[in-house]
Design an enzyme around this catalytic site. Structure first.
Site, PDB file in Angstrom:
ATOM      1  NE  ARG A 177       5.200  16.505 -22.907  1.00  0.00           N
ATOM      2  CZ  ARG A 177       4.769  15.007 -22.731  1.00  0.00           C
ATOM      3  NH1 ARG A 177       5.796  14.338 -21.773  1.00  0.00           N
ATOM      4  NH2 ARG A 177       4.384  14.332 -22.723  1.00  0.00           N
TER       5      ARG A 177
ATOM      6  CG  PHE B 156      -0.476  20.612 -29.624  1.00  0.00           C
ATOM      7  CD1 PHE B 156      -0.020  21.405 -29.406  1.00  0.00           C
ATOM      8  CD2 PHE B 156      -1.366  20.663 -31.334  1.00  0.00           C
ATOM      9  CE1 PHE B 156       0.756  22.337 -29.830  1.00  0.00           C
ATOM     10  CE2 PHE B 156      -0.284  21.660 -31.776  1.00  0.00           C
ATOM     11  CZ  PHE B 156       0.526  22.063 -31.181  1.00  0.00           C
ATOM     12  CD  GLU B 157       4.204  17.510 -29.669  1.00  0.00           C
ATOM     13  OE1 GLU B 157       5.084  18.246 -28.444  1.00  0.00           O
ATOM     14  OE2 GLU B 157       3.774  18.470 -30.567  1.00  0.00           O
ATOM     15  N   GLY B 158       0.156  17.042 -24.149  1.00  0.00           N
ATOM     16  CA  GLY B 158       0.445  16.714 -23.135  1.00  0.00           C
ATOM     17  C   GLY B 158      -0.556  17.940 -22.515  1.00  0.00           C
TER      18      GLY B 158
END
Ligand SMILES: Cc1cc2nc3c(=O)[nH]c(=O)nc-3n(C[C@H](O)[C@H](O)[C@H](O)COP(=O)(O)OP(=O)(O)OC[C@H]3O[C@@H](n4cnc5c(N)ncnc54)[C@H](O)[C@@H]3O)c2cc1C
Length: 643
Positions: free
Chosen positions: A324, A454-456
């Site tokens: 990330r 997204f991606e957390g």
């Protein structure tokens, strides 16, 4: 002199003589009074969480009032060799993007031309970090970040393609967890341009992977797994040749209770039974090749398992820890491009007799953009450089970079649109159609919005950071509140934590800044002193919150988010000061460098004041109740008068 690589708990232990031996993660959090869903989610995440390793990190220590500026100062500069190693590729990438990638056309058509896939593969853009022995370019995280800046500044769709392919797609998990055979088989393929993707999300499993339902059942002889189920929003799925798939495998019994297991597999897309059934389309990133992928009796050989059975969530979380970092680097590119557009327009657009940049309301937005971009670059490349040096456990830093940069970039895009006024809202094609320059601010705004999801998502990033922030305290005192533990163990924890806090707590009131720091400009030194003091205030605040809320602190998400906000801004202040001093040493104009760093730090300090003020006085409880009533159908007045 402390070693810069000591873990927070080790430091606590040495300073206070408290024994903070490693306690198995599940026993420090009492899940017995949680709802079934929350308990399952938390236990699965806790079981997949690696304890903070013995090296600790600058950002994690902020939460315990320990300000280790020497971990990030002097600035860990990129070596001349590493810089040179990236130059050739970065120049190729820059000219390729400029000459062959048309971002507005890609946005309009919703397709990246096949020639772009081939062209990017030819210059090595699909295997940037993959070692040369596996067919990649073998570049560092720092150089990968520089590539992401270029990509982000030009085209979000291509940036997402390249990033999903190698930051979370097959390359990253294999580099971290793959066997030599897996690396030899798959890394050359993906480096050459066979597209890869990462399939975790399902319709019912978004932020909460415990609800995942795609199953992987072993065949009777155990040589294969059979996958059945469906994955949602798999970026690159439409074009991919190979996927990393997270699947549920048989549950494990832990302390007499069933614990869900998730396992990661490499799956070739041409395996019978695997189908891309739908291409999803979005507000932005219109050429994202994002798919619904269905699995019907898909046979996957056991040797395609990544790591071991049940370690899938750990594979996913660890992949994301480093993966990330690509997004904040891309955000630096997006934001710099938007600043370029804004500063040009603010200088040339005359309204009310002067350029709009002379109006304080517009000037304020542009100054904020500039300061925040400076800090965004500092946190991203500081963390990249530390990652290359394997200098520490950087999961908090990477999460802070992702959280902070994606939110700031959204703000910058919003402000850039305001600076451009109606032209910000008009599409590039429409502007060009009536003879104006085709400047697509609205495209950047649409494209960057998803970065906080997204991606957390931002909310999950805050929970993640807060969990890690509380870790040293949970280790010392978590057992006290854990009703599932025997009384003797809880009593032992009372004694241990009493001893610990008797030493630790008074220190959080001691005055004094960061101490003497050789070679730091006065302007920067005073901000670093402030940050050192503020980290103690943060540690005290967190401690007070723990004593007030005890084991229910995890429910106080808004309160915790303010502490996370303070720490993230402190990290950004500290990184910016270190970066600014390095730039001064490189002969960059002192007035510009100091003005940028100073502006950013002052403005971050105002945000920190705001966060602290919110910890003392807020409307959180009332707001929560209001929402629960709204969800229960009350406040009919708010429904009246709409279509
Ligand atoms: C364009 C795009 C590309 C994507 N690419 C991929 C991909 O390549 N691979 C993949 O596996 N997935 C991918 N995803 C999925 C993405 O990671 C998820 O959207 C994300 O994890 C959030 O899940 P959700 O959308 O179901 O939201 P939900 O989990 O339903 O959450 C909705 C909201 O509630 C908040 N929330 C949820 N739980 C909590 C909590 N405990 N506390 C506080 N707030 C909470 C969330 O932050 C969010 O704001 C993609 C999604 C999009 C839109």
């Amino acid at each position: 002199m402390k070693s810069p690589l000591e873990a927070p708990e080790k430091q606590i232990s040495e300073e206070t003589s408290a024994k903070t031996e490693k306690v198995a993660a599940p026993s420090v959090i009492d899940t017995s009074k949680m709802s079934e869903g929350k308990r399952a989610a938390l236990e699965l995440t806790e079981a997949s969480r690696d304890p903070l390793d013995d090296r600790g990190s600058f950002a994690s220590n902020l939460f315990i009032g320990r300000y280790d500026f020497d971990r990030i100062f002097p600035w860990p500069e990129q070596s001349a060799e590493d810089h040179a190693a990236g130059e050739d590729f970065l120049r190729k990438l820059e000219s390729y993007l400029r000459d062959h990638v048309d971002p507005d056309e890609i946005d309009r058509t919703g397709e990246i031309p096949p020639a772009n896939f081939a062209g990017l593969a030819e210059i090595g853009a699909f295997g940037i970090k993959v070692p040369q022995k596996y067919g990649g370019l073998g570049l560092s995280q720092y150089n990968y970040g520089r590539a992401a800046v270029l990509l982000g500044s030009w085209d979000g769709n291509v940036a997402a393609l390249v990033s999903a392919h190698q930051s979370i797609g097959v390359a990253q998990p294999l580099l971290l967890f793959g066997t030599e055979e897996q690396k030899q088989k798959y890394l050359p393929r993906v480096s050459r341009g066979e597209i890869s993707a990462f399939a975790l999300t399902e319709s019912h499993a978004g932020s909460d992977p415990a609800t995942m339902s795609l199953r992987a059942d072993p065949t009777p002889d155990g040589s294969e797994f059979i996958l059945n189920g469906e994955k949602l929003w798999c970026t690159n799925g439409v074009k991919a040749g190979v996927l990393v798939v997270m699947a549920r495998t048989a549950p494990k019994m832990v302390n007499g209770k069933e614990r869900k297991q998730i396992t990661a597999f490499i799956v070739d897309v041409d395996t019978p039974g695997l189908k891309v059934t739908y291409r999803c389309r979005f507000m932005g990133l219109r050429a994202l090749y994002n798919a619904v992928v269905t699995f019907q009796d898909v046979h996957v050989p056991r040797e395609n398992m990544i790591s071991k059975e049940g370690a899938g969530l750990k594979v996913a979380l660890t992949t994301l820890n480093a993966g990330r970092l690509t997004l904040p680097a891309a955000c630096v590119g997006v934001s710099k491009r938007l600043l370029e557009i804004s500063r040009q327009w603010a200088g040339e657009r005359i309204q009310w007799g002067v350029p709009i940049g002379k109006h304080a309301a517009i000037a304020g937005k542009i100054a904020e953009m500039a300061g925040n971009i400076f800090a965004m670059e500092a946190v991203t490349f500081l963390t990249s450089s530390l990652l290359d040096r394997k200098a520490a456990d950087l999961r908090i830093e990477t999460a802070m970079c992702k959280l902070w940069a994606t939110e700031m970039t959204w703000k910058i895009a919003d402000d850039a649109m305001q600076v451009r006024g109606g032209r910000g809202y008009e599409t590039a094609q429409s502007l060009a159609g009536r003879g104006e320059p085709a400047i697509g601010v609205e495209r950047f705004l649409r494209d960057c919005r998803v970065n906080t999801i997204f991606e957390g998502s931002s909310e999950i990033m805050r929970l993640f950071i807060a969990r890690e922030a509380l870790d040293p305290h949970l280790k010392v005192g978590g057992a006290i509140f854990n009703t599932t533990l025997p009384k003797s163990e809880r009593f032992k924890a009372v004694l241990g934590s009493g001893k610990f806090y008797a030493g630790w707590y008074p220190k959080q009131w001691l005055p004094g800044g960061a101490g003497d720091i050789d070679g730091l400009h006065d302007t920067l030194h005073k901000h670093v002193d402030y940050a050192a003091g503020a980290s103690k205030r943060l540690a005290r605040g967190l401690f007070h919150a723990m004593t007030r809320f005890g084991p229910k602190l995890d429910r106080e998400q808004l309160l915790l988010s303010r502490f996370v906000g303070v720490a993230t801004e402190l990290f950004a202040i500290s990184a910016s000061c270190s970066y600014a001093q390095w730039l001064l040493g490189q002969g960059k104009p002192a007035d510009e460098t100091l003005a940028l760093a100073d502006y950013f730090c002052r403005s971050a300090r105002l945000r920190i004041d705001h966060h602290f003020a919110g910890t003392a006085k807020n409307v959180d409880r009332r707001g929560y109740q209001l929402t629960q009533d709204l969800l229960a159908g009350k406040y009919d007045i708010l429904r009246k008068g709409i279509v």
